[in-house]
Scaffold this motif. Structure first.
Motif, PDB file in Angstrom:
ATOM      1  N   LEU A  19      43.513  42.915  43.528  1.00 24.40           N
ATOM      2  CA  LEU A  19      42.121  43.363  43.562  1.00 24.40           C
ATOM      3  C   LEU A  19      41.539  43.621  42.180  1.00 24.40           C
ATOM      4  N   THR A  20      42.388  43.828  41.177  1.00 23.17           N
ATOM      5  CA  THR A  20      41.880  44.096  39.829  1.00 23.17           C
ATOM      6  C   THR A  20      41.005  42.959  39.287  1.00 23.17           C
ATOM      7  N   VAL A  22      39.179  40.918  40.979  1.00 22.82           N
ATOM      8  CA  VAL A  22      37.926  40.949  41.742  1.00 22.82           C
ATOM      9  C   VAL A  22      37.030  42.085  41.240  1.00 22.82           C
ATOM     10  N   TYR A  23      37.661  43.227  40.953  1.00 21.11           N
ATOM     11  CA  TYR A  23      36.894  44.362  40.405  1.00 21.11           C
ATOM     12  C   TYR A  23      36.286  43.987  39.052  1.00 21.11           C
ATOM     13  N   TRP A  24      37.094  43.356  38.195  1.00 20.52           N
ATOM     14  CA  TRP A  24      36.560  42.931  36.887  1.00 20.52           C
ATOM     15  C   TRP A  24      35.393  41.971  37.073  1.00 20.52           C
ATOM     16  N   ALA A  26      33.322  41.798  39.637  1.00 19.43           N
ATOM     17  CA  ALA A  26      32.156  42.528  40.125  1.00 19.43           C
ATOM     18  C   ALA A  26      31.483  43.311  39.004  1.00 19.43           C
ATOM     19  N   VAL A  27      32.273  43.918  38.116  1.00 19.05           N
ATOM     20  CA  VAL A  27      31.711  44.669  36.988  1.00 19.05           C
ATOM     21  C   VAL A  27      31.037  43.723  35.997  1.00 19.05           C
ATOM     22  N   PHE A  42      36.215  46.845  32.088  1.00 18.65           N
ATOM     23  CA  PHE A  42      36.444  47.424  33.398  1.00 18.65           C
ATOM     24  C   PHE A  42      35.480  48.564  33.728  1.00 18.65           C
ATOM     25  N   TRP A  43      34.347  48.604  33.014  1.00 18.28           N
ATOM     26  CA  TRP A  43      33.348  49.596  33.372  1.00 18.28           C
ATOM     27  C   TRP A  43      31.960  49.033  33.099  1.00 18.28           C
TER      28      TRP A  43
END
Length: 276
Positions: A19-20, A22-24, A26-27, A42-43
């Motif tokens: 999932l990391t 995918v999170y990156w 999305a950010v 990552f933010w």
């Protein structure tokens, strides 16, 4: 309790691993091209997700929307046709006895071992001779063949479709086509869902076959289109952001498909677990 803690910990690590990215994604889709390289990955930093996604969809007269629809057509039609073809072939290999059955099945197994990249150039030469290169058919026709789907359907049909039920249907006067469509397909539903999902994901993520077959950008699927954007990003830096945003949008259909179809897997896993 110790084994449960270890299992949950390992599953949590695996989930974070998958999932990391995918999170990156999305950010990063909320950032401008300059912020992609100048801020912490990552933010968020001054997020404008709707504005950037609108730019992705409207760039070059909405070419991304066309690529998206092309991918849906390639993957949807190809996966559906491959599933039906695999179901018919697997059912026939499992439930009918005829000369050469095992030989045909062995050829299918051999097809599972051949990588798709090894077939791309011969397929291009063949389709070029037929006048089908650089057309939708050049990507669709190879996509309807799934040796793994045939293998899976044969194994599942042999285990999940009882011969006694087929004999009872024949005694009642049902024809073979009706037996297959009303009994075989329903009993094989978990396997068919698996074949459809695997084939859909394979076609959706396929890059090399469209790269060899297609030269017209209007026929590109998403993967090939995003790669073309990335190739021009050095001269047009905003394409870095468009590529990231387009990649995020390309993940959504797969997530929706997995969420919708997973209940059929659960149904298939619990069949036969309750005694009459």
């Amino acid at each position: 309790m110790r084994h449960r803690i270890i299992t949950v910990s390992l599953l949590t690590i695996a989930a974070l691993y998958f999932l990391t990215p995918v999170y990156w994604l999305a950010v990063s889709a909320t950032k401008s091209s300059s912020d992609l390289f100048g801020t912490f990955g990552f933010w968020f930093h001054d997020p404008h997700p709707l504005d950037y996604l609108h730019r992705v969809l409207s760039y070059d007269d909405g070419i991304y929307v066309r690529w998206f629809l092309n991918s849906l057509m390639y993957a949807g039609v190809g996966a559906l046709a491959a599933t039906l073809l695999s179901a018919a072939a697997g059912y026939a290999l499992a439930k009918y006895r005829f000369p050469g059955r095992e030989g045909i099945f062995n050829v299918v197994l051999a097809g599972v071992l051949i990588p798709g990249t090894a077939l791309a150039l011969p397929l291009y030469l063949l389709f070029s001779e037929m006048g089908l290169a650089n057309t939708y058919a050049a990507v669709l026709i190879p996509s309807v063949v799934s040796p793994f789907g045939v293998y899976l359907c044969r194994i599942y049909a042999a285990a999940a479709v009882p011969d006694s039920l087929l004999e009872a249907a024949r005694i009642d006067g049902a024809g073979e086509a009706r037996i297959f469509s009303t009994l075989g397909l329903r009993l094989m539903t978990p396997a068919l869902v698996t074949v459809f999902l695997f084939q859909f994901v394979h076609i959706w993520n396929n890059f090399f076959l469209p790269l060899v077959m297609l030269s017209d950008s209007d026929l590109y699927p998403i993967q090939l289109g995003l790669t073309s954007w990335q190739g021009y990003a050095d001269r047009q830096p905003e394409l870095y952001q468009y590529t990231v945003g387009g990649a995020l949008l390309s993940v959504l259909p797969l997530m929706v498909l997995m969420g919708v179809l997973q209940r059929y897997w659960r149904t298939g896993l619990t069949e036969g677990s309750v005694k009459a």
